[in-house]
Design a protein around this motif. Structure first.
Motif, PDB file in Angstrom:
ATOM      1  N   ARG A  43       0.837  -1.202   0.000  1.00 43.06           N
ATOM      2  CA  ARG A  43       0.000   0.000   0.000  1.00 43.06           C
ATOM      3  C   ARG A  43       0.872   1.253   0.000  1.00 43.06           C
ATOM      4  O   ARG A  43       1.919   1.289   0.651  1.00 43.06           O
ATOM      5  CB  ARG A  43      -0.920   0.025   1.234  1.00 43.06           C
ATOM      6  CG  ARG A  43      -1.825   1.259   1.240  1.00 43.06           C
ATOM      7  CD  ARG A  43      -2.716   1.313   2.423  1.00 43.06           C
ATOM      8  NE  ARG A  43      -3.774   0.293   2.355  1.00 43.06           N
ATOM      9  CZ  ARG A  43      -4.794   0.256   3.229  1.00 43.06           C
ATOM     10  NH1 ARG A  43      -4.862   1.140   4.210  1.00 43.06           N
ATOM     11  NH2 ARG A  43      -5.704  -0.681   3.123  1.00 43.06           N
ATOM     12  N   HIS A  44       0.452   2.252  -0.790  1.00 47.50           N
ATOM     13  CA  HIS A  44       1.211   3.498  -0.852  1.00 47.50           C
ATOM     14  C   HIS A  44       0.921   4.355   0.367  1.00 47.50           C
ATOM     15  O   HIS A  44      -0.216   4.400   0.845  1.00 47.50           O
ATOM     16  CB  HIS A  44       0.859   4.274  -2.130  1.00 47.50           C
ATOM     17  CG  HIS A  44       1.515   3.670  -3.343  1.00 47.50           C
ATOM     18  ND1 HIS A  44       2.604   4.220  -3.963  1.00 47.50           N
ATOM     19  CD2 HIS A  44       1.243   2.508  -4.016  1.00 47.50           C
ATOM     20  CE1 HIS A  44       2.962   3.463  -4.970  1.00 47.50           C
ATOM     21  NE2 HIS A  44       2.152   2.401  -5.023  1.00 47.50           N
ATOM     22  N   ASN A  79      -1.675   0.948   6.596  1.00 44.29           N
ATOM     23  CA  ASN A  79      -2.537  -0.236   6.643  1.00 44.29           C
ATOM     24  C   ASN A  79      -2.478  -0.812   8.050  1.00 44.29           C
ATOM     25  O   ASN A  79      -1.440  -1.281   8.495  1.00 44.29           O
ATOM     26  CB  ASN A  79      -2.046  -1.240   5.597  1.00 44.29           C
ATOM     27  CG  ASN A  79      -2.865  -2.512   5.587  1.00 44.29           C
ATOM     28  OD1 ASN A  79      -3.799  -2.670   6.373  1.00 44.29           O
ATOM     29  ND2 ASN A  79      -2.494  -3.415   4.690  1.00 44.29           N
ATOM     30  N   ARG A  80      -3.593  -0.825   8.739  1.00 39.82           N
ATOM     31  CA  ARG A  80      -3.610  -1.264  10.134  1.00 39.82           C
ATOM     32  C   ARG A  80      -3.328  -2.741  10.289  1.00 39.82           C
ATOM     33  O   ARG A  80      -2.815  -3.183  11.313  1.00 39.82           O
ATOM     34  CB  ARG A  80      -4.986  -0.951  10.748  1.00 39.82           C
ATOM     35  CG  ARG A  80      -5.111   0.519  10.982  1.00 39.82           C
ATOM     36  CD  ARG A  80      -6.277   0.808  11.861  1.00 39.82           C
ATOM     37  NE  ARG A  80      -6.387   2.253  12.032  1.00 39.82           N
ATOM     38  CZ  ARG A  80      -7.408   2.829  12.626  1.00 39.82           C
ATOM     39  NH1 ARG A  80      -8.387   2.099  13.090  1.00 39.82           N
ATOM     40  NH2 ARG A  80      -7.437   4.132  12.746  1.00 39.82           N
ATOM     41  N   ASP A  81      -3.673  -3.515   9.265  1.00 39.85           N
ATOM     42  CA  ASP A  81      -3.468  -4.954   9.354  1.00 39.85           C
ATOM     43  C   ASP A  81      -2.040  -5.365   9.023  1.00 39.85           C
ATOM     44  O   ASP A  81      -1.671  -6.537   9.138  1.00 39.85           O
ATOM     45  CB  ASP A  81      -4.411  -5.680   8.390  1.00 39.85           C
ATOM     46  CG  ASP A  81      -5.852  -5.337   8.718  1.00 39.85           C
ATOM     47  OD1 ASP A  81      -6.140  -5.136   9.910  1.00 39.85           O
ATOM     48  OD2 ASP A  81      -6.674  -5.258   7.778  1.00 39.85           O
ATOM     49  N   ILE A  86       6.732   0.910  10.113  1.00 35.65           N
ATOM     50  CA  ILE A  86       7.543   1.948   9.474  1.00 35.65           C
ATOM     51  C   ILE A  86       8.404   1.286   8.403  1.00 35.65           C
ATOM     52  O   ILE A  86       8.926   0.186   8.622  1.00 35.65           O
ATOM     53  CB  ILE A  86       8.466   2.629  10.514  1.00 35.65           C
ATOM     54  CG1 ILE A  86       7.616   3.278  11.595  1.00 35.65           C
ATOM     55  CG2 ILE A  86       9.404   3.643   9.862  1.00 35.65           C
ATOM     56  CD1 ILE A  86       8.386   3.588  12.857  1.00 35.65           C
ATOM     57  N   PHE A  87       8.534   1.926   7.251  1.00 34.26           N
ATOM     58  CA  PHE A  87       9.403   1.348   6.220  1.00 34.26           C
ATOM     59  C   PHE A  87      10.227   2.444   5.547  1.00 34.26           C
ATOM     60  O   PHE A  87       9.839   3.615   5.544  1.00 34.26           O
ATOM     61  CB  PHE A  87       8.578   0.561   5.187  1.00 34.26           C
ATOM     62  CG  PHE A  87       7.615   1.397   4.386  1.00 34.26           C
ATOM     63  CD1 PHE A  87       8.012   1.996   3.192  1.00 34.26           C
ATOM     64  CD2 PHE A  87       6.301   1.594   4.828  1.00 34.26           C
ATOM     65  CE1 PHE A  87       7.127   2.761   2.450  1.00 34.26           C
ATOM     66  CE2 PHE A  87       5.420   2.356   4.086  1.00 34.26           C
ATOM     67  CZ  PHE A  87       5.821   2.947   2.896  1.00 34.26           C
ATOM     68  N   THR A  88      11.371   2.023   4.989  1.00 33.04           N
ATOM     69  CA  THR A  88      12.233   2.992   4.307  1.00 33.04           C
ATOM     70  C   THR A  88      11.756   3.162   2.873  1.00 33.04           C
ATOM     71  O   THR A  88      11.191   2.247   2.266  1.00 33.04           O
ATOM     72  CB  THR A  88      13.687   2.510   4.282  1.00 33.04           C
ATOM     73  OG1 THR A  88      13.703   1.224   3.673  1.00 33.04           O
ATOM     74  CG2 THR A  88      14.265   2.422   5.679  1.00 33.04           C
ATOM     75  N   GLU A  89      12.038   4.336   2.370  1.00 32.49           N
ATOM     76  CA  GLU A  89      11.635   4.671   1.012  1.00 32.49           C
ATOM     77  C   GLU A  89      12.299   3.742  -0.002  1.00 32.49           C
ATOM     78  O   GLU A  89      13.481   3.437   0.115  1.00 32.49           O
ATOM     79  CB  GLU A  89      12.047   6.125   0.752  1.00 32.49           C
ATOM     80  CG  GLU A  89      11.657   6.649  -0.578  1.00 32.49           C
ATOM     81  CD  GLU A  89      11.843   8.162  -0.650  1.00 32.49           C
ATOM     82  OE1 GLU A  89      12.475   8.735   0.264  1.00 32.49           O
ATOM     83  OE2 GLU A  89      11.343   8.748  -1.624  1.00 32.49           O
TER      84      GLU A  89
END
Ligand SMILES: [Zn+2]
Length: 538
Positions: A43-44, A79-81, A86-89
């Motif tokens: 998901r963006h 996205n709650r699920d 946290i993710f890197t670009e």
């Protein structure tokens, strides 16, 4: 044009500034994309968590090493699920997540590795402003994935040598795609069988005549039709024929030695009547000598270029000859036409023995002798009779002692005469062949068997194989019988080879390619590395 497009940076990356530090071009780059996709749920997200910088070496620019300082971000996954919060670009195609080298620089290093390898690659890299080490080059080459996914239906199997011809490996070729599919480190049947087991889609395997590969296919690809390679079958046949010819030539030599010794004992000026021919005019002699010298020069040139590694095709182009002629010359290994010219046949020949007899009986008048042979049916010129008498004045002509004189051939050269398509022989070769066939009944039979087999091979008439084998078994020619026995043991595959169009012809070219790559590696061809370089050759 912006700096970022000048540097070929992907959309979404913008050059902020650049600076030259210790001969390295330091480029500050910021990501301008407003969102990035979560690597887990895809998901963006545009919710920025934080900013950070990462460094990556990039391809050289203007002969300088380039270091990128990327100003990138971390995002919250919305996205709650999703387990990832946290993710890197992501800069996907340009820079892998944890890489310290851009993808395009990595590809350059791989290319250097595949073309040069090791230490030489490091030197070349530094010349191209690519900082790298020998181990890192090797690591990258070894990491390249091989395409396991492609299905192969028609497989060619053969061996090749590496490490100075002491160790052998197996090369597996996709005969439809004309590509090397894999290299195996040995030529054991277990290794080849294990590989084939992972490819149940194989329908045909073309192989040599060795029992090793035959049982490898039976074990690894029992569903496949085995096809004995035609080249190898023809080679086996030629070996059998050479043995036969060597035996027959030896027998006939022993038989004629007695007769020849008798002739030779009478001195060197004796001329067998079959070898008599009218003396050539001076101008004709000169023309022939010139042509012969020219051909000899050409032949030497062909040899020189062949030693330099040119193909027959290339040599033929340079000399304006047919490639086939070049191959013939190289195959024969002698200067063309270095044999004495075969006797010119004339209408007078059949009457020569009669004239000789009359001459010896004291009749020396040309006119009288001409009248006599004309009465017997000679329809040629009177001049020819005089020319024969000219020879009689200078040489003693003898009638031969019964055994036919055969042109001089080694069994190896003679095999070639037997195996070639009769339409491709020149006039002299056809005459020679006829002489051999006439001299020995067994050679006539042999010639018929050989040509029949080769025709079966050319026209894919495998159905005739059984009849051919039966005839050979009844022929009483031991060498051909043992060839036939070998065929019987591998009959299905040989028959398939005489029926199916596929062949291992291209495999030889692929083996040459392996040799070239091996040579470039200066003998440091550890098998896994060699395999990688062959499979990823440019
Ligand atoms: Zn996510």
């Amino acid at each position: 044009m912006s700096f970022s497009s000048l540097l070929g940076l992907p959309a979404g990356l913008q050059v902020l500034s650049f600076d030259l530090v210790n001969k390295v071009l330091i480029i500050q780059v910021a990501s301008t994309a407003c969102e990035s996709a979560c690597p887990v749920c895809q998901r963006h997200s545009s919710r920025i968590h934080s900013h950070y910088t990462r460094k990556a070496a990039d391809v050289a620019c203007g002969g300088r090493q380039v270091q990128l300082i990327l100003h990138v971000r971390k995002f919250f996954c919305t996205n709650r699920d999703c387990p990832r919060k946290i993710f890197t670009e992501r800069l996907t195609a340009f820079l892998e997540p944890w890489a310290r080298v851009t993808t395009r620089l990595s590809q350059e290093i791989e290319a250097i590795g595949l073309a040069t390898c090791g230490r030489l690659g490091t030197r070349l890299g530094s010349r191209l402003s690519i900082g790298t080490s020998r181990t890192s080059i090797l690591r990258r080459v070894m990491k390249l994935a091989t395409s396991e996914a492609d299905e192969v239906s028609h497989l060619g199997v053969d061996d090749f040598s590496f490490r100075r011809g002491r160790t052998f490996g197996t090369v597996l070729v996709d005969l439809h795609r004309h590509q090397i599919r894999d290299l195996l480190p040995d030529r054991q049947k277990e290794t080849a069988a294990a590989w084939m087991k992972t490819h149940p889609e194989i329908t045909h395997v073309s192989r040599d005549r060795s029992s090793e590969y035959a049982s490898a296919v039976s074990a690894g690809a029992p569903q496949a039709i085995q096809v004995a390679d035609r080249f190898h079958v023809a080679k086996n046949l030629s070996e059998a024929v050479q043995q036969l010819l060597a035996r027959v030539l030896l027998e006939s030599k022993t038989a004629s030695q007695g007769a020849e010794a008798a002739t030779e004992a009478r001195g060197g000026s004796l001329l067998p009547i079959e070898e008599w021919r009218p003396a050539q005019e001076e101008s004709v002699k000169q023309t022939i000598a010139t042509r012969r010298a020219e051909r000899q020069d050409r032949y030497q040139q062909v040899l020189a270029w062949c030693e330099q590694g040119l193909t027959s095709q290339e040599i033929a182009l340079r000399l304006g000859m047919k490639a086939r002629t070049v191959r013939d010359w190289l195959h024969k290994g002698v200067a063309p036409d270095s044999r004495p010219r075969r006797k010119y046949r004339s209408d007078f020949d059949p009457y020569a023995p009669y004239v000789l007899k009359r001459w010896q009986a004291g009749e020396h008048s040309g006119r009288q002798l001409w009248r006599e042979v004309r009465f017997q049916g000679y329809s040629g010129s009177e001049r020819m009779v005089y020319r024969f008498l000219e020879t009689l004045k200078t040489k003693e002509i003898v009638t031969s002692a019964g055994t036919p004189r055969l042109p001089h051939y080694t069994s190896r050269a003679l095999v070639w005469l037997f195996m070639r398509h009769p339409g491709h022989l020149d006039e002299i070769e056809r005459e020679d062949l006829a002489a051999f066939r006439l001299a020995h009944a067994s050679l006539t039979t042999t010639y018929q068997f050989v040509q029949d087999f080769l025709q079966m091979m050319r026209d894919r008439e495998g159905a005739r194989l059984d009849a051919w084998l039966t005839q050979v078994h009844e022929s009483g020619l031991p060498e051909l019988q043992s060839f036939a026995q070998g065929v019987e043991q591998d009959k299905a595959a040989v028959q398939a080879g005489l029926t199916h169009p596929i062949s291992n012809g291209q495999v030889e070219g692929q083996v040459t390619k392996i040799k070239l790559i091996k040579r470039m590696m200066y003998g440091r061809a550890e098998f896994p590395l060699l395999r990688q370089r062959v499979l990823h050759a440019l």
